[in-house]
Design a protein around this motif. Structure first.
Motif, mmCIF file in Angstrom:
data_model
loop_
_atom_site.group_PDB
_atom_site.id
_atom_site.type_symbol
_atom_site.label_atom_id
_atom_site.label_comp_id
_atom_site.label_asym_id
_atom_site.label_seq_id
_atom_site.Cartn_x
_atom_site.Cartn_y
_atom_site.Cartn_z
ATOM 1 N N ARG A 74 5.855 25.098 105.682
ATOM 2 C CA ARG A 74 5.757 23.710 106.148
ATOM 3 C C ARG A 74 7.126 23.080 106.273
ATOM 4 O O ARG A 74 7.352 22.182 107.092
ATOM 5 C CB ARG A 74 4.894 22.891 105.180
ATOM 6 C CG ARG A 74 3.395 23.154 105.304
ATOM 7 C CD ARG A 74 2.591 22.061 104.620
ATOM 8 N NE ARG A 74 2.891 21.966 103.200
ATOM 9 C CZ ARG A 74 2.204 22.584 102.253
ATOM 10 N NH1 ARG A 74 1.164 23.352 102.578
ATOM 11 N NH2 ARG A 74 2.526 22.445 100.976
ATOM 12 N N GLY A 75 8.041 23.520 105.431
ATOM 13 C CA GLY A 75 9.392 22.982 105.458
ATOM 14 C C GLY A 75 10.246 23.666 104.412
ATOM 15 O O GLY A 75 9.754 24.432 103.575
ATOM 16 N N PHE A 76 11.550 23.405 104.471
ATOM 17 C CA PHE A 76 12.453 23.984 103.478
ATOM 18 C C PHE A 76 13.632 23.056 103.262
ATOM 19 O O PHE A 76 13.951 22.211 104.119
ATOM 20 C CB PHE A 76 12.935 25.377 103.908
ATOM 21 C CG PHE A 76 13.692 25.406 105.213
ATOM 22 C CD1 PHE A 76 15.041 25.062 105.276
ATOM 23 C CD2 PHE A 76 13.050 25.787 106.381
ATOM 24 C CE1 PHE A 76 15.727 25.090 106.476
ATOM 25 C CE2 PHE A 76 13.726 25.822 107.586
ATOM 26 C CZ PHE A 76 15.076 25.471 107.640
ATOM 27 N N ARG A 130 11.869 30.427 96.181
ATOM 28 C CA ARG A 130 13.274 30.279 96.567
ATOM 29 C C ARG A 130 13.892 31.627 96.877
ATOM 30 O O ARG A 130 13.448 32.661 96.374
ATOM 31 C CB ARG A 130 14.087 29.618 95.437
ATOM 32 C CG ARG A 130 13.755 28.175 95.167
ATOM 33 C CD ARG A 130 14.561 27.651 93.989
ATOM 34 N NE ARG A 130 14.267 26.250 93.734
ATOM 35 C CZ ARG A 130 14.615 25.609 92.632
ATOM 36 N NH1 ARG A 130 15.276 26.254 91.669
ATOM 37 N NH2 ARG A 130 14.327 24.339 92.482
ATOM 38 N N PHE A 131 14.936 31.593 97.678
ATOM 39 C CA PHE A 131 15.760 32.776 97.904
ATOM 40 C C PHE A 131 17.192 32.338 98.160
ATOM 41 O O PHE A 131 17.462 31.162 98.481
ATOM 42 C CB PHE A 131 15.225 33.618 99.075
ATOM 43 C CG PHE A 131 15.264 32.930 100.415
ATOM 44 C CD1 PHE A 131 16.398 32.989 101.218
ATOM 45 C CD2 PHE A 131 14.161 32.227 100.875
ATOM 46 C CE1 PHE A 131 16.428 32.361 102.455
ATOM 47 C CE2 PHE A 131 14.192 31.589 102.112
ATOM 48 C CZ PHE A 131 15.322 31.649 102.903
ATOM 49 N N GLY A 132 18.102 33.271 97.990
ATOM 50 C CA GLY A 132 19.512 32.991 98.204
ATOM 51 C C GLY A 132 19.961 33.385 99.599
ATOM 52 O O GLY A 132 19.375 34.264 100.243
ATOM 53 N N TYR A 133 21.014 32.731 100.062
ATOM 54 C CA TYR A 133 21.543 32.943 101.402
ATOM 55 C C TYR A 133 23.065 32.998 101.316
ATOM 56 O O TYR A 133 23.682 32.263 100.534
ATOM 57 C CB TYR A 133 21.099 31.792 102.310
ATOM 58 C CG TYR A 133 21.688 31.814 103.708
ATOM 59 C CD1 TYR A 133 20.955 32.331 104.769
ATOM 60 C CD2 TYR A 133 22.958 31.312 103.965
ATOM 61 C CE1 TYR A 133 21.471 32.359 106.058
ATOM 62 C CE2 TYR A 133 23.492 31.336 105.247
ATOM 63 C CZ TYR A 133 22.747 31.859 106.294
ATOM 64 O OH TYR A 133 23.278 31.892 107.563
ATOM 65 N N LEU A 134 23.667 33.840 102.141
ATOM 66 C CA LEU A 134 25.127 33.863 102.244
ATOM 67 C C LEU A 134 25.533 34.352 103.627
ATOM 68 O O LEU A 134 24.846 35.154 104.253
ATOM 69 C CB LEU A 134 25.737 34.740 101.145
ATOM 70 C CG LEU A 134 25.255 36.184 101.028
ATOM 71 C CD1 LEU A 134 26.132 37.128 101.833
ATOM 72 C CD2 LEU A 134 25.222 36.610 99.567
ATOM 73 N N ASP A 135 26.650 33.802 104.108
ATOM 74 C CA ASP A 135 27.265 34.266 105.348
ATOM 75 C C ASP A 135 28.757 34.019 105.252
ATOM 76 O O ASP A 135 29.276 33.700 104.159
ATOM 77 C CB ASP A 135 26.624 33.612 106.576
ATOM 78 C CG ASP A 135 26.766 32.089 106.594
ATOM 79 O OD1 ASP A 135 27.631 31.552 105.850
ATOM 80 O OD2 ASP A 135 26.019 31.429 107.338
ATOM 81 N N TYR A 151 17.683 28.370 99.382
ATOM 82 C CA TYR A 151 16.603 27.785 100.165
ATOM 83 C C TYR A 151 15.373 27.650 99.265
ATOM 84 O O TYR A 151 14.985 28.608 98.590
ATOM 85 C CB TYR A 151 16.255 28.671 101.359
ATOM 86 C CG TYR A 151 17.235 28.559 102.509
ATOM 87 C CD1 TYR A 151 16.894 27.869 103.673
ATOM 88 C CD2 TYR A 151 18.491 29.136 102.421
ATOM 89 C CE1 TYR A 151 17.791 27.765 104.724
ATOM 90 C CE2 TYR A 151 19.394 29.042 103.467
ATOM 91 C CZ TYR A 151 19.036 28.352 104.618
ATOM 92 O OH TYR A 151 19.932 28.246 105.659
ATOM 93 N N SER A 152 14.745 26.477 99.289
ATOM 94 C CA SER A 152 13.493 26.217 98.578
ATOM 95 C C SER A 152 12.430 25.930 99.620
ATOM 96 O O SER A 152 12.629 25.085 100.507
ATOM 97 C CB SER A 152 13.635 25.023 97.635
ATOM 98 O OG SER A 152 14.669 25.259 96.695
ATOM 99 N N LEU A 186 20.502 37.889 102.436
ATOM 100 C CA LEU A 186 19.389 37.188 101.802
ATOM 101 C C LEU A 186 19.160 37.805 100.432
ATOM 102 O O LEU A 186 18.902 39.011 100.317
ATOM 103 C CB LEU A 186 18.129 37.320 102.657
ATOM 104 C CG LEU A 186 18.263 36.830 104.107
ATOM 105 C CD1 LEU A 186 17.026 37.202 104.914
ATOM 106 C CD2 LEU A 186 18.506 35.329 104.155
ATOM 107 N N LEU A 187 19.273 36.999 99.390
ATOM 108 C CA LEU A 187 19.138 37.453 98.010
ATOM 109 C C LEU A 187 17.762 37.077 97.482
ATOM 110 O O LEU A 187 17.366 35.906 97.522
ATOM 111 C CB LEU A 187 20.220 36.818 97.137
ATOM 112 C CG LEU A 187 21.667 37.204 97.484
ATOM 113 C CD1 LEU A 187 22.649 36.310 96.749
ATOM 114 C CD2 LEU A 187 21.929 38.662 97.156
ATOM 115 N N LEU A 188 17.027 38.071 96.992
ATOM 116 C CA LEU A 188 15.664 37.854 96.514
ATOM 117 C C LEU A 188 15.619 37.708 95.005
ATOM 118 O O LEU A 188 16.439 38.297 94.289
ATOM 119 C CB LEU A 188 14.756 39.007 96.938
ATOM 120 C CG LEU A 188 14.071 38.846 98.299
ATOM 121 C CD1 LEU A 188 15.091 38.892 99.418
ATOM 122 C CD2 LEU A 188 13.012 39.903 98.494
#
Length: 435
Positions: free
Chosen positions: A306-308, A330-335, A342-343, A392-394
């Motif tokens: 629905r959203g983040f 939630r998961f982690g993100y990096l670039d 992200y939630s 993407l970190l789980l």
């Protein structure tokens, strides 16, 4: 007690184990699982340097880092030829009707115990709603089977990196053997290349010890719901096990009733691990996306919830701390620009790995990205922060509820968890004849 019948009841057979004869350099012989370091061909080049000019399982496996190269058919032919040559050269010593107790110390000093057995493929299914004794714990990607099938179809040897879990809270199967190594015959003891740690193996072949294994597994089976008896849960190597199953299903129709029970293709060599072993480490499998960017990723992610919300973070460690043990998905993100968490609100799947996998599948279906599945947050950061990539970190998977979750909900999304990081995986060492 009929030992053969007791083991057959729990889907187990005592294998004939092949090990390199004395004098073979086991450090060069033993190589990590072929599905590791898939985006790091430089690792496999280091392996080739260590193994150069020596007998090595590197010559008997197909590292997945090379799956997309144009010489696949030639590589498979070379693998099968090397197997035949090693057998013809008398490279192996046979240990008849022997299980192997395995003590593995990882490169960071963690010790776990395992037991090498042959499992009955008749008791296995990769279907997500299966109720067989042996089950896949993650989605099986059938497209990943063909190269493995081609190797195994022409193989005279089986070399396993498969680890299969039991939930033995009473510690009645493996642990009594681990406490008795002083009276068991040591088969091997070697350092493992490239920070793999050390591994030691002992023969388990006496009637008393094999009976103890049969009784312990029988008691576990008797404690389960007979309508849904999950005795063995795939840990690592599900696709290799599924490959063996696929070939067995092809072989079966050609066999007589007398051949069905004992045919070598019916069984697959694995290492059993007790999920309650403190040294057995569950690690999430992370993702790296290639040839995409954050805007494209977020657009596709938005269709799976629905959203983040996106919260900036200063480091990988901050991200990992934020996504562990939370009720919010939630998961982690990096670039190349940094880190974030992200939630998700109203996600489309019950766990973050499922929501992300649906997002990734959509990206792949629309040719908006390519993906690799990565063991280790450090490697994910290294690859994900390169230009044109994102990582993407789980969050971790709980060991405590693992078996109950599989029984209640079926297999997890594919590539959700791993038993340790890449260099902690099983190294090929033991073999079994297939012909």
């Amino acid at each position: 007690m009929d030992l053969h019948a007791a083991l057959a009841r729990v889907g187990v057979r005592v294998p004939d184990i092949l090990l390199p004869r004395p004098g073979v350099d086991l450090n060069a012989w033993a190589v990590v699982a072929c599905d590791q370091f898939t985006s790091q061909p430089e690792y496999w080049q280091q392996v080739a340097t260590v193994a150069d000019g020596k007998p090595s399982t590197l010559n008997l496996i197909f590292p997945e880092a090379y799956l997309e190269e144009p010489d696949a058919d030639a590589r498979i032919a070379s693998i099968n030829a090397a197997m035949r040559q090693y057998v013809a050269d008398g490279l192996f010593t046979t240990h008849p009707a022997t299980m192997v107790l395995v003590r593995r110390e990882t490169g960071h000093g963690v010790v776990r115990w395992g037991l090498m057995v042959a499992l009955d493929l008749e008791q296995y299914s990769w279907e997500p709603d299966s109720r067989t004794l042996i089950r896949a714990t993650e989605g099986t990607i059938l497209d990943r089977l063909p190269p493995r099938v081609l190797v195994r179809e022409g193989a005279v040897l089986e070399l396993p990196h498969i680890m299969v879990l039991i939930s033995d809270g009473a510690r009645a199967v493996i642990e009594p053997l681990a406490a008795a190594t002083s009276r068991l015959t040591e088969l091997y003891d070697t350092d493992l290349m490239l920070d793999g740690g050390r591994v030691t193996g002992w023969a388990v072949s006496s009637t008393n010890d094999l009976t103890g294994v049969a009784l312990g597994l029988g008691q576990l089976l008797d404690s389960l719901d007979p309508a849904n008896p999950l005795l063995f849960a795939m840990g690592d190597g599900n696709h290799s096990f599924a490959t063996a199953k696929s070939i067995w299903e092809n072989v079966k129709p050609s066999l007589s009733p007398d051949e069905l029970e004992s045919h070598p293709a019916r069984y697959c060599l694995v290492e059993l691990e007790n999920i309650h072993d403190a040294g057995l480490e569950f690690e999430p499998i992370h993702r790296v996306l290639f040839h995409t960017d954050r805007a494209v990723f977020e657009q596709v992610l938005a269709a799976q919830c629905r959203g983040f919300t996106r919260s900036a973070a200063s480091s990988r460690d901050e991200v990992l701390a934020a996504i562990e043990s939370t009720d919010t998905q939630r998961f982690g993100y990096l670039d190349e620009d940094g880190f974030a968490v992200y939630s998700l609100d109203g996600p489309s799947a019950s766990i973050a790995a499922g929501t992300l996998q649906r997002t990734i599948d959509s990206l792949l279906d629309n040719q908006l990205a390519e993906v690799d599945y990565i063991h280790g947050a450090d490697v994910t950061e290294d690859l994900g922060r390169r230009p044109g990539n994102l990582g993407l970190l789980l969050p971790p998977v709980s060991k405590d509820s693992f078996f109950a979750s599989i029984v209640a909900d079926g297999a997890l999304p594919r590539k959700t968890f791993s038993l340790g990081e890449a260099q902690d995986k099983r190294y090929y060492l033991e073999a079994r004849r297939l012909t």
